[in-house]
Design a protein around this motif. Structure first.
Motif, PDB file in Angstrom:
ATOM      1  N   PRO A  26      51.680   8.266 -40.069  1.00  0.00           N
ATOM      2  CA  PRO A  26      52.571   9.213 -39.403  1.00  0.00           C
ATOM      3  C   PRO A  26      53.219  10.205 -40.372  1.00  0.00           C
ATOM      4  O   PRO A  26      53.423  11.369 -40.022  1.00  0.00           O
ATOM      5  CB  PRO A  26      53.615   8.309 -38.754  1.00  0.00           C
ATOM      6  CG  PRO A  26      52.878   7.037 -38.474  1.00  0.00           C
ATOM      7  CD  PRO A  26      51.967   6.871 -39.662  1.00  0.00           C
ATOM      8  N   THR A  37      46.132   8.484 -35.274  1.00  0.00           N
ATOM      9  CA  THR A  37      47.139   8.250 -36.306  1.00  0.00           C
ATOM     10  C   THR A  37      47.514   6.771 -36.322  1.00  0.00           C
ATOM     11  O   THR A  37      47.447   6.089 -35.287  1.00  0.00           O
ATOM     12  CB  THR A  37      48.406   9.099 -36.024  1.00  0.00           C
ATOM     13  OG1 THR A  37      48.022  10.464 -35.853  1.00  0.00           O
ATOM     14  CG2 THR A  37      49.403   9.010 -37.170  1.00  0.00           C
ATOM     15  N   ARG A  71      60.322   5.846 -34.101  1.00  0.00           N
ATOM     16  CA  ARG A  71      59.173   5.267 -34.797  1.00  0.00           C
ATOM     17  C   ARG A  71      58.035   6.284 -34.842  1.00  0.00           C
ATOM     18  O   ARG A  71      58.080   7.331 -34.198  1.00  0.00           O
ATOM     19  CB  ARG A  71      58.695   3.984 -34.119  1.00  0.00           C
ATOM     20  CG  ARG A  71      58.189   4.173 -32.692  1.00  0.00           C
ATOM     21  CD  ARG A  71      57.741   2.851 -32.102  1.00  0.00           C
ATOM     22  NE  ARG A  71      57.217   3.020 -30.747  1.00  0.00           N
ATOM     23  CZ  ARG A  71      56.700   2.032 -30.020  1.00  0.00           C
ATOM     24  NH1 ARG A  71      56.631   0.808 -30.536  1.00  0.00           N
ATOM     25  NH2 ARG A  71      56.248   2.254 -28.801  1.00  0.00           N
ATOM     26  N   GLY A  72      57.000   5.954 -35.591  1.00  0.00           N
ATOM     27  CA  GLY A  72      55.776   6.738 -35.602  1.00  0.00           C
ATOM     28  C   GLY A  72      55.943   8.176 -36.050  1.00  0.00           C
ATOM     29  O   GLY A  72      56.731   8.494 -36.948  1.00  0.00           O
ATOM     30  N   THR A 128      49.605   4.441 -35.642  1.00  0.00           N
ATOM     31  CA  THR A 128      50.825   4.173 -34.889  1.00  0.00           C
ATOM     32  C   THR A 128      50.639   2.957 -33.994  1.00  0.00           C
ATOM     33  O   THR A 128      49.519   2.493 -33.764  1.00  0.00           O
ATOM     34  CB  THR A 128      51.196   5.370 -33.995  1.00  0.00           C
ATOM     35  OG1 THR A 128      50.139   5.567 -33.031  1.00  0.00           O
ATOM     36  CG2 THR A 128      51.398   6.639 -34.807  1.00  0.00           C
TER      37      THR A 128
END
Length: 249
Positions: free
Chosen positions: A213, A193, A20-21, A195
């Motif tokens: 991201p 960011t 993820r991210g 996230t």
């Protein structure tokens, strides 16, 4: 810093925290640039989603479900990479945990220990495992994700800030050890960011004010280029610049 997408054809890239991210997006962008991506994360579902996207775009990936507190597992990963490819061209050490935003005196010991285990010890063990493989590359590149918290040392961010400061120092020493080799080693401060970790840390913040991201990953990608010359530096994504630790501005 150039924003051109580097040609990573026939290069092998290891990306941690890839489910993820920022890690997910870096892995996806590196695969699109031609690299074979070894994607490491705890979350199998996120890795499978990444694999689907990479394959749909014509890229290649190897999925490695692994918790970075599994130190023996990190050692085995280096051995497996050596057996299959005989080298590693790119390391992106992105995985990390926040812990809690709390006064230092209120942080539980188990929380502090986990932050240090994942962010510091896990990163060191990863470096230890793949350093010989990066040295075998004609243009090894190590990209280690840090945070502005390592320098600001803001109230309530103690464990996370300390862990990132430790990682930066570790990586600076590594870069100095390898300065006369083809291996280039740099820290990266991605900045705030959009996230899940950022939302956990600053729950009242409007995420629409932050870069995605994918936007951050595109700026980090050139650090994997075989043409990169910088080493032992801090790359600040928001400012799109390298900062020297020896002569900070």
């Amino acid at each position: 810093m150039t924003t051109e997408t580097p040609d990573l054809s026939n290069r092998v890239a290891l990306v941690t925290g890839a489910s993820r991210g920022i890690g997910y997006q870096i892995a996806k962008h590196m695969a699109a640039a031609g690299a074979h991506v070894i994607a490491v994360a705890r979350t199998v579902g996120g890795l499978e989603d990444l694999d689907d996207e990479i394959k749909a775009a014509g890229g290649q990936a190897t999925l490695v479900p692994l918790d970075l507190t599994d130190m023996d597992g990190i050692d085995r990963l280096g051995g497996a990479i050596n057996d299959r490819w005989g080298k590693l061209d790119i390391l992106v050490a992105n995985a990390g945990v926040l812990g809690v935003i709390s006064p230092i005196g209120h942080v539980e010991a188990k929380v502090f220990d986990k932050v240090m285990a994942v962010n510091v010890t896990g990163t060191w063990r990863l470096i230890r495992s793949v350093d010989p493989l990066l040295r075998k590359s004609d243009a090894g590149r190590a990209i280690v994700l840090s945070s502005g918290a390592a320098h600001s040392a803001r109230a309530f961010w103690g464990p996370y800030a300390a862990s990132k400061a430790a990682v930066e120092t570790l990586v600076r020493s590594w870069s100095d050890e390898t300065r006369n080799m083809p291996l280039r080693v740099n820290n990266v401060d991605p900045g705030a960011t959009r996230t899940a970790m950022r939302a956990q840390a600053v729950p009242g913040e409007n995420p629409d004010t932050l870069p995605t991201p994918a936007e951050v990953a595109r700026k980090i990608l050139p650090l994997a280029s075989p043409a990169l010359r910088e080493t032992g530096m801090l790359f600040q994504v928001r400012q799109d610049r390298f900062v020297s630790y020896r002569d900070p501005k």
